[in-house]
Design an enzyme around this catalytic site. Sequence first.
Site, short mmCIF file in Angstrom:
data_model
loop_
_atom_site.label_atom_id
_atom_site.label_comp_id
_atom_site.label_asym_id
_atom_site.label_seq_id
_atom_site.Cartn_x
_atom_site.Cartn_y
_atom_site.Cartn_z
CB ALA A 71 -1.11 -0.49 1.21
NE ARG A 152 7.52 -2.47 12.90
CZ ARG A 152 6.56 -1.56 12.61
NH1 ARG A 152 6.98 -0.32 11.97
NH2 ARG A 152 5.36 -2.26 12.92
CG ASP A 176 9.42 8.17 10.84
OD1 ASP A 176 9.50 8.36 11.14
OD2 ASP A 176 8.97 7.11 11.00
CD GLU A 181 11.18 2.91 16.42
OE1 GLU A 181 10.23 2.38 16.48
OE2 GLU A 181 11.49 3.10 15.72
CG HIS A 200 7.72 4.80 14.48
ND1 HIS A 200 7.80 3.31 14.27
CD2 HIS A 200 7.34 4.86 13.46
CE1 HIS A 200 7.59 2.34 13.87
NE2 HIS A 200 6.39 3.46 12.97
#
Length: 239
Positions: A71, A152, A176, A181, A200
């Site tokens: 997508a 990821r 991002d 993280e 993120h």
Amino acid sequence: MDFYPEWLLDGPPVALARGVSAADIAEYVMLAILRVEKHLDQITLRSRAAWTRHDIGSAAGRVLGIIGFGAVGHQVARRARVFDMQVLACRQSAWIEPPPSGVRAVADVRDILAQSDHLLLSLPLTSRTRHMMDADMLAHARPGLHIINVSRGGVMDHAALLAGLRSGRIGHATLDVTDPEPLPAGSPLYGREDVLLTPHVAANGRDTQHRFIRKFIENIDLFCKGHPLLDVYDRHRGY
């Protein structure tokens, strides 16, 4: 799905919110591309003394490689074509139908790296994709490649990325997502002019939560009526 426990998948069917934030992520990706092409960091005035003429680039004619054409990949490709970029795409699963107009399917990830000016990572994190962007893979990169990771952090080997940046093989990185993280204090990726780190947030948009809720309610309705759910998680594929 990569951070959910395995036992969750032994119960009722699990459906995904696939696509609800694709448009928001696509805008982030185009911003990252234009930031690099237009040299926004270099031409930003911070004093009168910095006023000088700069030559800046253009997205038109540049090659965007997309690894993971779901997508998000579709939404990014649509926008990139508006900017007259060339778009190459690679996906893990078979192409059920031909790629959209203006998008060329490429079978080998290494070929995409070798041809791209900008590379988008928008693939799920699975046992197959973890650290797929390692030193051997990045050795195929077109010199000066700009890597954008909105998937990821685990798909990227950060030590290999840093080595690529230091050697000049990799020109820029927009991340991002990272692994871990957030990155620990003192990470050499902090403070580099050729790296943009964001917390993120690419999927965040004005209507993202509303789209998520609408899809959730639609799936609840389908479940109550005994119909198949939308975007059911495939345990074999890992996404």
